[in-house]
Design an enzyme around this catalytic site. Structure first.
Site, PDB file in Angstrom:
ATOM      1  N   ASP A   7     -52.436 -81.603  26.493  1.00  0.00           N
ATOM      2  CA  ASP A   7     -51.156 -80.998  26.831  1.00  0.00           C
ATOM      3  C   ASP A   7     -50.088 -81.658  25.953  1.00  0.00           C
ATOM      4  O   ASP A   7     -50.367 -82.617  25.242  1.00  0.00           O
ATOM      5  CB  ASP A   7     -50.847 -81.233  28.325  1.00  0.00           C
ATOM      6  CG  ASP A   7     -49.538 -80.594  28.761  1.00  0.00           C
ATOM      7  OD1 ASP A   7     -49.221 -79.493  28.284  1.00  0.00           O
ATOM      8  OD2 ASP A   7     -48.806 -81.195  29.570  1.00  0.00           O
ATOM      9  N   SER A   8     -48.851 -81.152  26.069  1.00  0.00           N
ATOM     10  CA  SER A   8     -47.758 -81.750  25.311  1.00  0.00           C
ATOM     11  C   SER A   8     -47.387 -83.132  25.846  1.00  0.00           C
ATOM     12  O   SER A   8     -46.803 -83.939  25.140  1.00  0.00           O
ATOM     13  CB  SER A   8     -46.525 -80.851  25.413  1.00  0.00           C
ATOM     14  OG  SER A   8     -46.147 -80.738  26.777  1.00  0.00           O
ATOM     15  N   CYS A  70     -52.506 -76.740  29.199  1.00  0.00           N
ATOM     16  CA  CYS A  70     -51.118 -76.445  28.844  1.00  0.00           C
ATOM     17  C   CYS A  70     -50.920 -74.930  28.887  1.00  0.00           C
ATOM     18  O   CYS A  70     -51.627 -74.180  28.182  1.00  0.00           O
ATOM     19  CB  CYS A  70     -50.850 -76.960  27.433  1.00  0.00           C
ATOM     20  SG  CYS A  70     -49.259 -76.478  26.760  1.00  0.00           S
ATOM     21  N   GLU A 142     -40.608 -85.217  32.332  1.00  0.00           N
ATOM     22  CA  GLU A 142     -41.025 -86.266  31.392  1.00  0.00           C
ATOM     23  C   GLU A 142     -40.097 -87.487  31.472  1.00  0.00           C
ATOM     24  O   GLU A 142     -40.544 -88.611  31.303  1.00  0.00           O
ATOM     25  CB  GLU A 142     -41.051 -85.723  29.948  1.00  0.00           C
ATOM     26  CG  GLU A 142     -42.201 -84.760  29.665  1.00  0.00           C
ATOM     27  CD  GLU A 142     -43.567 -85.444  29.482  1.00  0.00           C
ATOM     28  OE1 GLU A 142     -43.615 -86.631  29.111  1.00  0.00           O
ATOM     29  OE2 GLU A 142     -44.599 -84.766  29.725  1.00  0.00           O
ATOM     30  N   CYS A 168     -46.635 -73.597  34.349  1.00  0.00           N
ATOM     31  CA  CYS A 168     -46.647 -74.724  33.408  1.00  0.00           C
ATOM     32  C   CYS A 168     -47.291 -75.887  34.154  1.00  0.00           C
ATOM     33  O   CYS A 168     -46.996 -76.115  35.327  1.00  0.00           O
ATOM     34  CB  CYS A 168     -45.210 -75.059  33.013  1.00  0.00           C
ATOM     35  SG  CYS A 168     -45.008 -76.673  32.241  1.00  0.00           S
ATOM     36  N   HIS A 170     -46.902 -78.934  34.067  1.00  0.00           N
ATOM     37  CA  HIS A 170     -46.014 -80.015  34.527  1.00  0.00           C
ATOM     38  C   HIS A 170     -45.509 -79.766  35.960  1.00  0.00           C
ATOM     39  O   HIS A 170     -45.146 -80.699  36.662  1.00  0.00           O
ATOM     40  CB  HIS A 170     -44.769 -80.110  33.624  1.00  0.00           C
ATOM     41  CG  HIS A 170     -44.967 -80.876  32.356  1.00  0.00           C
ATOM     42  ND1 HIS A 170     -45.671 -80.385  31.287  1.00  0.00           N
ATOM     43  CD2 HIS A 170     -44.541 -82.119  31.976  1.00  0.00           C
ATOM     44  CE1 HIS A 170     -45.654 -81.278  30.295  1.00  0.00           C
ATOM     45  NE2 HIS A 170     -44.973 -82.340  30.699  1.00  0.00           N
TER      46      HIS A 170
HETATM   47  N1  DGL Z   1     -47.302 -78.422  30.300  1.00  0.00           N
HETATM   48  C1  DGL Z   1     -47.162 -77.436  29.286  1.00  0.00           C
HETATM   49  C2  DGL Z   1     -47.271 -76.046  29.828  1.00  0.00           C
HETATM   50  O1  DGL Z   1     -48.081 -75.867  30.730  1.00  0.00           O
HETATM   51  C3  DGL Z   1     -46.157 -77.704  28.210  1.00  0.00           C
HETATM   52  C4  DGL Z   1     -44.731 -77.748  28.589  1.00  0.00           C
HETATM   53  C5  DGL Z   1     -43.828 -78.157  27.455  1.00  0.00           C
HETATM   54  O2  DGL Z   1     -44.149 -79.097  26.748  1.00  0.00           O
HETATM   55  O3  DGL Z   1     -42.799 -77.494  27.293  1.00  0.00           O
HETATM   56  O4  DGL Z   1     -46.653 -75.111  29.398  1.00  0.00           O
END
Ligand code: DGL
Length: 237
Positions: A7-8, A70, A142, A168, A170
């Protein structure tokens, strides 16, 4: 089985957590691209370049399965990434769409990143879904600075929905806050849970977890501690 997830940033750790819960005896490798977070507003070419590098890393260390943990990469790059590697690779959105179709709900709200919403991957397959880009959420998560007013502003308009899709990875971190503004009967759909529930893989190795991040600082270490409760090694890559 040796499983690589990426993931990011920390979002994919929510997916990893679900894997460890169901399959505690595997070798897990996690890659969080914290140097480049957020992914949610990057153009497709950049997303493809960044995720291709990660795929190459997983190829070098010879994982058996790659998990795109992600939503942004899943919605924008899955078909291209599948063609770039011979390692089995799964995304997080396909099983979620499949699950939503079965539920057949009257009104669904999807929160996702700008790039996920712009792809309309959900709207193209599901009726009665409202896609909303919640751009402030990933930076808030984050940096571990949650502003409840921002969440309230998004959710106050949608009190009557049947389900909220966390589009997402996150966003499971914000579930407690989301619940303050949602009806008790509203389903909250966590893509990591949906993916792992529907998966059938082997569970036949000694547990180990190595987390690789492209940038490591104090806030990140605290965030990881809040999500992952099993032992791990952490390395900068
Ligand atoms: N967690 C990621 C997602 O599911 C990336 C979110 C991001 O870095 O903007 O989209």
């Amino acid at each position: 089985m040796k499983i690589g997830l990426f993931d990011s940033g920390i979002g994919g750790l929510n997916v990893l957590k679900e894997f460890i819960k169901k399959y505690p005896n595997n070798e897990y490798i996690y890659y969080g691209d914290t140097l480049n977070v957020p992914y949610g507003e990057k153009d497709k070419e950049t997303l493809l370049n960044l995720s291709t590098n990660i795929i190459h890393f997983f190829e070098e260390i010879k994982v058996d399965l790659i998990v795109i943990a992600c939503g942004t990469v899943s919605s924008n790059c899955y078909s291209e990434l599948k063609m770039k590697t011979s390692i089995p690779i799964i995304d997080i959105i396909t099983p979620t769409i499949f699950y939503l179709k079965k539920l057949n709900l009257k009104s669904i709200l999807l929160f996702g990143t700008k790039k996920t919403v712009e792809s309309h991957i959900f709207k193209n397959s599901i009726n009665n879904i409202i896609e909303v880009a919640t751009t402030e959420f990933v930076p808030m998560i984050e940096s571990n600075k949650i502003d409840i007013k921002v969440i309230e502003n998004y959710l106050k308009k949608y009190s009557n929905i049947n389900a909220l899709v966390l589009g997402c990875t996150h966003y499971p971190i914000l579930v407690k806050e989301f619940k303050k503004y949602l009806n008790k009967n509203t389903l909250i759909i966590d893509m990591g849970k949906v993916l792992v529930d529907g998966l059938n893989i082997s569970n036949n190795k000694n547990y180990s977890l190595t987390l690789y991040f492209t940038k490591i600082d104090k806030v990140l270490l605290k965030n990881i501690e809040n999500i992952i409760k099993t032992p791990y090694n952490i390395k900068k890559i």
